[in-house]
Write a protein that holds these residues in place. Structure first.
Motif, PDB file in Angstrom:
ATOM      1  N   ARG A 163      -2.369  -5.043   9.288  1.00 39.76           N
ATOM      2  CA  ARG A 163      -0.990  -5.469   9.025  1.00 39.76           C
ATOM      3  C   ARG A 163      -0.844  -6.959   9.293  1.00 39.76           C
ATOM      4  NH1 ARG A 163       2.931  -6.969  12.258  1.00 39.76           N
ATOM      5  NH2 ARG A 163       1.693  -6.402  14.103  1.00 39.76           N
ATOM      6  N   SER A 165       2.554  -9.797   9.417  1.00 40.31           N
ATOM      7  CA  SER A 165       4.013  -9.925   9.330  1.00 40.31           C
ATOM      8  C   SER A 165       4.443 -11.341   9.696  1.00 40.31           C
ATOM      9  CB  SER A 165       4.713  -8.926  10.263  1.00 40.31           C
ATOM     10  OG  SER A 165       4.363  -7.601   9.950  1.00 40.31           O
ATOM     11  N   GLN A 215       1.355  -1.695   0.961  1.00 36.01           N
ATOM     12  CA  GLN A 215       2.817  -1.695   0.951  1.00 36.01           C
ATOM     13  C   GLN A 215       3.362  -2.996   1.520  1.00 36.01           C
ATOM     14  OE1 GLN A 215       3.087   1.691   3.574  1.00 36.01           O
ATOM     15  NE2 GLN A 215       3.683   3.072   1.924  1.00 36.01           N
ATOM     16  N   HIS A 217       6.537  -4.227   3.860  1.00 37.54           N
ATOM     17  CA  HIS A 217       7.408  -3.564   4.819  1.00 37.54           C
ATOM     18  C   HIS A 217       8.398  -4.554   5.440  1.00 37.54           C
ATOM     19  CE1 HIS A 217       3.906  -4.831   7.385  1.00 37.54           C
ATOM     20  NE2 HIS A 217       4.905  -5.309   8.113  1.00 37.54           N
ATOM     21  N   TYR A 218       9.455  -3.991   6.014  1.00 32.60           N
ATOM     22  CA  TYR A 218      10.470  -4.762   6.739  1.00 32.60           C
ATOM     23  C   TYR A 218      10.640  -4.146   8.120  1.00 32.60           C
ATOM     24  CZ  TYR A 218      15.029  -6.317   8.366  1.00 32.60           C
ATOM     25  OH  TYR A 218      16.048  -6.822   9.137  1.00 32.60           O
ATOM     26  N   GLU A 239      10.332  -0.056  11.727  1.00 32.38           N
ATOM     27  CA  GLU A 239       9.576  -0.635  10.612  1.00 32.38           C
ATOM     28  C   GLU A 239       9.482   0.373   9.472  1.00 32.38           C
ATOM     29  OE1 GLU A 239       4.952  -1.757   9.939  1.00 32.38           O
ATOM     30  OE2 GLU A 239       5.940  -2.795  11.616  1.00 32.38           O
ATOM     31  N   VAL A 240       9.876  -0.060   8.273  1.00 31.55           N
ATOM     32  CA  VAL A 240       9.820   0.822   7.106  1.00 31.55           C
ATOM     33  C   VAL A 240       9.220   0.063   5.921  1.00 31.55           C
ATOM     34  CG1 VAL A 240      11.770   2.276   7.787  1.00 31.55           C
ATOM     35  CG2 VAL A 240      12.197   0.204   6.482  1.00 31.55           C
ATOM     36  N   PRO A 241       8.355   0.695   5.133  1.00 31.84           N
ATOM     37  CA  PRO A 241       7.894   0.071   3.891  1.00 31.84           C
ATOM     38  C   PRO A 241       8.992   0.168   2.837  1.00 31.84           C
ATOM     39  CG  PRO A 241       6.918   2.236   4.133  1.00 31.84           C
ATOM     40  CD  PRO A 241       7.691   1.986   5.387  1.00 31.84           C
ATOM     41  N   PRO A 253       7.611   3.448  -2.011  1.00 28.05           N
ATOM     42  CA  PRO A 253       6.717   3.411  -0.856  1.00 28.05           C
ATOM     43  C   PRO A 253       6.381   4.794  -0.316  1.00 28.05           C
ATOM     44  CG  PRO A 253       8.950   2.983  -0.144  1.00 28.05           C
ATOM     45  CD  PRO A 253       9.013   3.152  -1.642  1.00 28.05           C
TER      46      PRO A 253
END
Length: 301
Positions: A163, A165, A215, A217-218, A239-241, A253
């Motif tokens: 990941r 970010s 994906q 994600h936010y 956290e969600v895609p 997603p």
């Protein structure tokens, strides 16, 4: 998913209201050399601590599904008698709890920026699961109920993932900040879940996700820094895609499994420890704008 979005909006509204009460004394001093407690938490990079550090994250995962039951019917014609039967079925997808663990690094930007304040990355393992329940009623050619069938499919997929970010920080007060992050994750399944039903499965089309997932994600979190003179803080976040890049399914997603879609989410608890600076290292010399322009003019000659 609607409940999750509502929770994020409520959290955002609450923190914006709190931020109106926080007014730092001097914007320039916040970023350069001010050791006072009002310094923004993400900019606590002077003194004994560097701009880089290690981060460790863990927490539960969950898969959200569409609410309600999908219904359908299917006709079966007997090859021996020629009589037909009608199957009327309903299917319902349900989420399952999982977990994840991750380790990586945090890098705080060197100069003050409007949008990007720090970025981090990590590698880890996560577990996503789901259930699909089917109930089927069987009718003869005179619409008489002659029986009922039940079935259930359950799975857990285990992914090794990486990941990255980028984070924006919104200061609330000297000990709290709102943390927004946009990122990308690349997941590879090393533990592929069950593809078989326990009991009867209605004759619906099935789709199983490929091993590789990519994906966007936010994440929205609340940063907490307990001690002003320590290079430690932690951030609980959701956290969600929001966009699936691979395997491409129209951008959704969701994880496709059986005949349903499962939307993953993570409740992340991240701990950050900034590295201590080398005590033998000379501190950087601050240069004002006049001297900087003079040096620039000398180089251009």
């Amino acid at each position: 998913m609607k409940n999750l979005v509502l929770l994020l909006l409520i959290t955002l509204s609450f923190t914006i209201g709190l931020n109106a009460q926080y007014k730092p004394k001097n914007k320039k001093k916040q970023f350069y050399g001010n050791q006072r407690i009002q310094m923004p938490l993400y900019r606590w990079v002077t003194g004994d601590y560097a701009r880089n550090g290690i981060q460790f994250s863990f927490g539960p995962t969950y898969t959200f599904t569409k609410t309600g039951v999908s219904e359908g019917e299917h006709s079966i014609i007997s090859s021996s008698s020629g009589a037909d039967s009608l199957l009327i079925y309903n299917q319902e997808a349900k989420g399952r709890l999982g977990a994840f663990v991750e380790i990586g690094m945090v890098h705080i930007t060197k100069k003050p920026r409007k949008l990007l304040h720090y970025y981090d990355w990590g590698v880890g393992f996560k577990l996503y699961g789901g259930r699909e329940i089917t109930n089927t009623n069987v009718y003869d050619n005179r619409d008489t109920l002659i029986g009922s069938l039940e079935g259930e499919g359950k799975f857990y997929n285990g992914y090794l993932y990486g990941r990255f970010s980028a984070h924006n920080v919104f200061q609330i007060n000297p000990h709290f900040f709102l943390d927004n992050a946009l990122g990308v994750n690349l997941d590879y399944s090393i533990m592929r879940g069950n593809m078989e039903y326990d009991g009867y499965r209605a004759p619906t089309e099935q789709k199983f996700q490929e091993d590789l997932m990519a994906q966007l994600h936010y994440a929205l979190g609340l940063g907490i820094k307990p001690y002003a003179d320590k290079g430690f803080f932690f951030i609980p976040s959701i956290e969600v895609p929001f966009l699936g890049l691979h395997e491409w399914n129209g951008g959704t997603p969701a994880i496709h499994w059986f005949s349903s879609k499962y939307y993953p989410a993570m409740l992340r608890l991240k701990f950050v420890w900034l590295f201590k600076k080398d005590p033998n290292r000379c501190p950087p010399v601050e240069i004002n704008s006049t001297d900087r322009q003079h040096i620039k003019n000398q180089k251009s000659k």
